[in-house]
Design an enzyme around this catalytic site. Structure first.
Site, mmCIF file in Angstrom:
data_model
loop_
_atom_site.group_PDB
_atom_site.id
_atom_site.type_symbol
_atom_site.label_atom_id
_atom_site.label_comp_id
_atom_site.label_asym_id
_atom_site.label_seq_id
_atom_site.Cartn_x
_atom_site.Cartn_y
_atom_site.Cartn_z
ATOM 1 N N ASN A 17 0.837 -1.215 0.000
ATOM 2 C CA ASN A 17 0.000 0.000 0.000
ATOM 3 C C ASN A 17 0.868 1.260 0.000
ATOM 4 O OD1 ASN A 17 -3.026 -0.473 0.187
ATOM 5 N ND2 ASN A 17 -2.236 -1.997 1.630
ATOM 6 N N LEU A 93 0.899 -2.511 12.557
ATOM 7 C CA LEU A 93 0.227 -3.416 13.485
ATOM 8 C C LEU A 93 0.188 -2.939 14.938
ATOM 9 C CD1 LEU A 93 1.418 -6.861 12.096
ATOM 10 C CD2 LEU A 93 -0.725 -5.639 11.678
ATOM 11 N N HIS A 112 -8.049 -0.883 6.337
ATOM 12 C CA HIS A 112 -8.376 -2.194 6.900
ATOM 13 C C HIS A 112 -8.985 -3.052 5.789
ATOM 14 C CE1 HIS A 112 -9.300 -5.073 10.024
ATOM 15 N NE2 HIS A 112 -10.483 -5.231 9.478
HETATM 16 C C1 GRF Z 1 -3.303 -4.640 4.085
HETATM 17 O O1 GRF Z 1 -4.214 -5.657 3.815
HETATM 18 C C2 GRF Z 1 -3.912 -3.572 4.979
HETATM 19 O O2 GRF Z 1 -5.270 -3.387 4.763
HETATM 20 C C3 GRF Z 1 -3.702 -4.156 6.344
HETATM 21 O O3 GRF Z 1 -2.438 -4.773 6.271
HETATM 22 C C4 GRF Z 1 -2.148 -5.146 4.920
HETATM 23 C C5 GRF Z 1 -0.851 -4.498 4.570
HETATM 24 O O4 GRF Z 1 -0.385 -4.877 3.324
HETATM 25 N N1 GRF Z 1 -3.860 -3.160 7.361
HETATM 26 P P1 GRF Z 1 0.880 -4.137 2.713
HETATM 27 O O5 GRF Z 1 1.971 -4.173 3.771
HETATM 28 O O6 GRF Z 1 0.477 -2.746 2.360
HETATM 29 O O7 GRF Z 1 1.260 -4.960 1.514
#
Ligand code: GRF
Length: 245
Positions: A17, A93, A112
């Site tokens: 992301n 987290l 989320h």
């Molecule tokens: C994503 O699914 C986000 O919604 C959740 O953790 C995941 C992170 O994925 N909070 P990335 O590290 O961005 O690949």
């Protein structure tokens, strides 16, 4: 050119992301968004490599086992040093300490991988979310972006998008379909906040000054095959029309 809109990203893992924000906004001359720092909750994560490849400084927080205060203090310092206009939790987290929530109220968002308030809260992260969605028999999951408050996944909702659960889905397959949509929705929300199209009102509700995430944006494709349901193009995600047969 007007002042850049300074974004700090917090991550704990892969950072896909974070990468989506870099690709769609940070590297776009049309966007005011500039990612000024990556804050990592632990060393060695892929998100740090992504930051390094893009020339973005990163900060690794101390392990909370060495004391929660030290970790919270370093996070506060990193955000202050970054002079962040917006803090984006992208797969981060740890719970945000109360004093930092207060300092960045209305300026800190989280993504989320489900439709909150369902399937959120303490322990609902990563694969656990998608397992819970499938185990419960939910037919629709999705993506939620919300402002951050003192509890996991609870703050005012900014944007949501549905993603169908397909018969026989494994948690990994559902996660991949949801992640495609996350990569569209999160940069879109960051961009909208940077442009002043959405904000947290005094009432505690999120207000869109320019409607964007209404139901009319859901593209209904009667004959879409499941593989295309996620849709990763600018027009947004697709959701299949329920069959009447
Ligand atoms: C994503 O699914 C986000 O919604 C959740 O953790 C995941 C992170 O994925 N909070 P990335 O590290 O961005 O690949």
């Amino acid at each position: 050119m007007s002042e850049p809109f300074r974004v700090a990203v917090l991550a704990s893992g892969s950072g896909s992301n974070f990468q989506a924000i870099l690709d769609r906004l940070h590297q776009s001359p049309e966007s005011p968004v500039r990612v000024v720092t990556l804050v990592a909750s632990r060393p060695g994560i892929r998100a740090i490599e992504r930051a390094t490849s893009s020339g973005i400084p990163s900060v690794v927080l101390p392990d909370p086992k060495e004391g929660r205060e030290a970790a919270a203090g370093r996070l506060g310092e990193a955000l202050a040093e970054a002079r962040a206009d917006l803090v984006v939790l992208a797969g981060y987290l740890r719970l945000i300490p109360e004093e930092i929530v207060r300092a960045y109220w209305g300026r800190m968002i989280n993504i989320h991988p489900a439709l909150l308030p369902a399937f959120g809260g303490d322990g609902m992260y990563g694969r656990h979310v998608h397992e819970a969605v499938i185990d419960r028999g939910a037919r629709i999951s999705g993506v939620t972006v919300h402002f951050v408050d003192e509890a996991y996944d609870r703050g005012p909702i900014i944007a949501q998008w549905p993603v169908p659960v397909v018969e026989g889905d494994t948690p990994g397959e559902l996660a991949a379909r949801v992640l495609c949509v996350e990569h569209v929705i999160l940069p879109a929300v960051v961009d909208a906040i940077a442009r002043g199209h959405v904000e947290l009102a005094r009432s505690g509700m999120c207000v869109w000054n320019k409607p964007w995430f209404g139901g009319d944006r859901f593209v209904v494709e009667p004959d879409a095959d499941p593989g295309s349901l996620a849709g990763s193009d600018e027009s947004g995600a697709r959701i299949r029309r329920p069959s009447t047969e």
